[in-house]
Design an enzyme around this catalytic site. Structure first.
Site, PDB file in Angstrom:
ATOM      1  N   TYR A 101      -0.948  -1.303  10.117  1.00 59.06           N
ATOM      2  CA  TYR A 101      -1.406  -1.310   9.284  1.00 59.06           C
ATOM      3  C   TYR A 101       0.270  -0.853   8.318  1.00 59.06           C
ATOM      4  O   TYR A 101       0.491  -1.695   6.965  1.00 59.06           O
ATOM      5  CB  TYR A 101      -2.726  -0.988   8.050  1.00 59.06           C
TER       6      TYR A 101
ATOM      7  N   SER B 147       0.861  -1.033   0.208  1.00 57.89           N
ATOM      8  CA  SER B 147       0.220   0.205   0.023  1.00 57.89           C
ATOM      9  C   SER B 147       1.174   0.292  -0.105  1.00 57.89           C
ATOM     10  O   SER B 147       2.272   0.969   0.601  1.00 57.89           O
ATOM     11  CB  SER B 147      -0.762  -0.277   1.389  1.00 57.89           C
TER      12      SER B 147
HETATM   13  P1  NDP Z   1     -11.071  -6.147   0.977  1.00 57.59           P
HETATM   14  O1  NDP Z   1     -11.356  -5.653   2.170  1.00 57.59           O
HETATM   15  O2  NDP Z   1     -12.151  -5.994   0.203  1.00 57.59           O
HETATM   16  O3  NDP Z   1     -11.161  -7.895   1.001  1.00 57.59           O
HETATM   17  C1  NDP Z   1      -9.934  -8.276   1.085  1.00 57.59           C
HETATM   18  C2  NDP Z   1      -9.197 -10.108   0.810  1.00 57.59           C
HETATM   19  O4  NDP Z   1      -9.148 -11.159   1.988  1.00 57.59           O
HETATM   20  C3  NDP Z   1     -11.278 -10.969   1.189  1.00 57.59           C
HETATM   21  O5  NDP Z   1     -11.267 -11.730  -0.639  1.00 57.59           O
HETATM   22  C4  NDP Z   1     -11.079 -11.638   1.691  1.00 57.59           C
HETATM   23  O6  NDP Z   1     -11.442 -13.136   2.184  1.00 57.59           O
HETATM   24  C5  NDP Z   1      -9.329 -12.221   2.534  1.00 57.59           C
HETATM   25  N1  NDP Z   1      -8.657 -12.410   3.494  1.00 57.59           N
HETATM   26  C6  NDP Z   1      -8.997 -11.035   4.650  1.00 57.59           C
HETATM   27  N2  NDP Z   1      -7.936 -12.137   5.825  1.00 57.59           N
HETATM   28  C7  NDP Z   1      -8.216 -13.275   5.495  1.00 57.59           C
HETATM   29  C8  NDP Z   1      -7.444 -13.908   6.108  1.00 57.59           C
HETATM   30  N3  NDP Z   1      -6.477 -14.166   7.236  1.00 57.59           N
HETATM   31  N4  NDP Z   1      -7.261 -15.821   5.154  1.00 57.59           N
HETATM   32  C9  NDP Z   1      -7.779 -16.327   3.549  1.00 57.59           C
HETATM   33  N5  NDP Z   1      -7.893 -14.449   3.198  1.00 57.59           N
HETATM   34  C10 NDP Z   1      -8.045 -13.260   3.802  1.00 57.59           C
HETATM   35  O7  NDP Z   1      -9.874  -5.686   0.760  1.00 57.59           O
HETATM   36  P2  NDP Z   1      -8.945  -5.079  -0.992  1.00 57.59           P
HETATM   37  O8  NDP Z   1      -9.566  -5.924  -2.565  1.00 57.59           O
HETATM   38  O9  NDP Z   1      -9.393  -3.649  -0.684  1.00 57.59           O
HETATM   39  O10 NDP Z   1      -7.431  -4.928  -0.102  1.00 57.59           O
HETATM   40  C11 NDP Z   1      -6.479  -6.524  -0.738  1.00 57.59           C
HETATM   41  C12 NDP Z   1      -5.633  -6.143  -0.245  1.00 57.59           C
HETATM   42  O11 NDP Z   1      -5.055  -4.856  -0.803  1.00 57.59           O
HETATM   43  C13 NDP Z   1      -4.877  -5.903   1.187  1.00 57.59           C
HETATM   44  O12 NDP Z   1      -3.981  -6.304   1.330  1.00 57.59           O
HETATM   45  C14 NDP Z   1      -5.032  -4.275   0.911  1.00 57.59           C
HETATM   46  O13 NDP Z   1      -4.583  -4.223   2.581  1.00 57.59           O
HETATM   47  C15 NDP Z   1      -4.811  -3.568  -0.372  1.00 57.59           C
HETATM   48  N6  NDP Z   1      -5.131  -2.912  -0.252  1.00 57.59           N
HETATM   49  C16 NDP Z   1      -6.053  -2.145  -0.341  1.00 57.59           C
HETATM   50  C17 NDP Z   1      -6.307  -0.855  -0.473  1.00 57.59           C
HETATM   51  C18 NDP Z   1      -7.525  -0.246  -0.834  1.00 57.59           C
HETATM   52  O14 NDP Z   1      -7.545   1.417  -0.907  1.00 57.59           O
HETATM   53  N7  NDP Z   1      -8.347  -1.123  -1.281  1.00 57.59           N
HETATM   54  C19 NDP Z   1      -5.532   0.428  -1.174  1.00 57.59           C
HETATM   55  C20 NDP Z   1      -3.847   0.158  -0.663  1.00 57.59           C
HETATM   56  C21 NDP Z   1      -3.587  -1.523  -0.421  1.00 57.59           C
HETATM   57  P3  NDP Z   1     -13.369 -12.892   3.120  1.00 57.59           P
HETATM   58  O15 NDP Z   1     -13.923 -12.557   1.952  1.00 57.59           O
HETATM   59  O16 NDP Z   1     -13.121 -14.857   3.599  1.00 57.59           O
HETATM   60  O17 NDP Z   1     -13.036 -12.425   4.214  1.00 57.59           O
END
Ligand code: NDP
Length: 247
Positions: free
Chosen positions: A155, A142
């Protein structure tokens, strides 16, 4: 761009950016497996959408913090599909608070989910990628891991740690033709950012030179490039996809 015959794994592929990455890789011809934590139905739907593109899909309920489970997932992919060519470490969470108010659990949960998970899956992917004499690992960090952010010390630490880990991994595995790169998104519209208040969102938009939030597809297009052979001379790089926010 062509990812035909590449076998890929995207962690956290049930929603948001991970789902978009999974579908983009599949669209380009790759077989794609995803992991998720809780979203059983959403993950099944993503697999259907992957298969509708004429490639193979698989899903695994696998908590990213579980070291042994990471190896099981990757062994299963290799058993079914023969190799693993591309690993996208995307699963991540936020538990925001000011340091004064942040409890130990919020620190530990975010560091283990976002950072230990990258070690778990990257380590497990190393053996099959070495056997296949190549591979590409893409870790989702990020801009906060580059710039820091008040209220996100856990984070930001996890996302900065990903950058250090990736560069070390890239140096260790380069001689085996295994590349590793980081994609650092800015503010992207997903369920993760739905939680933010209007006030915070307005500030983020003002601080973004392109003046808007990004779409998940704007991340997955860059991930696809780093997964593909078009990026064959790029390793240890951090690509910001943030509308200019952290420049
Ligand atoms: P979401 O919250 O929309 O989705 C998160 C995903 O990660 C889901 O598929 C969730 O599964 C899965 N997940 C969460 N915890 C676990 C775990 N313990 N084990 C396995 N799977 C897990 O997040 P985003 O799509 O927004 O973010 C995706 C990535 O991008 C992250 O690493 C985030 O930090 C990064 N990011 C996002 C930004 C943004 O603005 N959105 C900005 C910068 C970075 P489930 O559906 O089962 O909960």
């Amino acid at each position: 761009m062509n990812l035909k015959e590449k076998n890929c794994l995207v962690t956290g592929g049930s929603r948001g950016i991970g789902k978009s990455i999974a579908l983009t890789l599949a669209q380009l011809g790759a077989n794609v497996a995803i992991t998720y934590a809780r979203s059983v139905e959403a993950a099944a739907e993503v697999v259907s959408e992957i298969e509708a593109k004429g490639v193979k899909g698989m899903s695994f309920q696998a908590d990213a913090i579980d070291f042994a489970r990471a190896e099981e997932v990757i062994n299963e992919i290799v058993k079914e599909w023969g190799t693993l060519d591309v690993l996208v470490n995307n699963a991540g969470i936020t538990k925001d608070n000011l340091i004064l108010r942040m409890d130990e659990q919020a620190w530990d949960d975010v560091i283990t989910t976002n950072l230990k998970s990258i070690f778990n899956y990257s380590k497990a992917a190393t053996k099959p990628m070495m056997r296949a004499r190549g591979g590409s690992v893409i870790n989702i960090s990020s801009v906060v891991g580059i710039s820091g952010n008040a209220g996100q010390s856990n984070y930001a630490a996890s996302k900065a740690g990903i950058i250090g880990f990736t560069k070390s991994f890239a140096k260790e595995l380069a001689s085996r033709n295994i590349r590793a790169n980081v994609v650092a998104p800015g503010y992207i519209l997903t369920e993760m950012t739905e939680k933010l208040s209007e006030k915070v969102l307005d500030t983020i938009k003002k601080e973004t030179p392109l003046g808007r939030a990004g779409d998940p597809e704007e991340i997955s297009n860059v991930v696809a490039f780093l997964a593909s052979d078009l990026s064959s001379y790029i390793t240890g790089e951090v690509v910001r996809v943030d509308g200019g926010m952290a420049m």
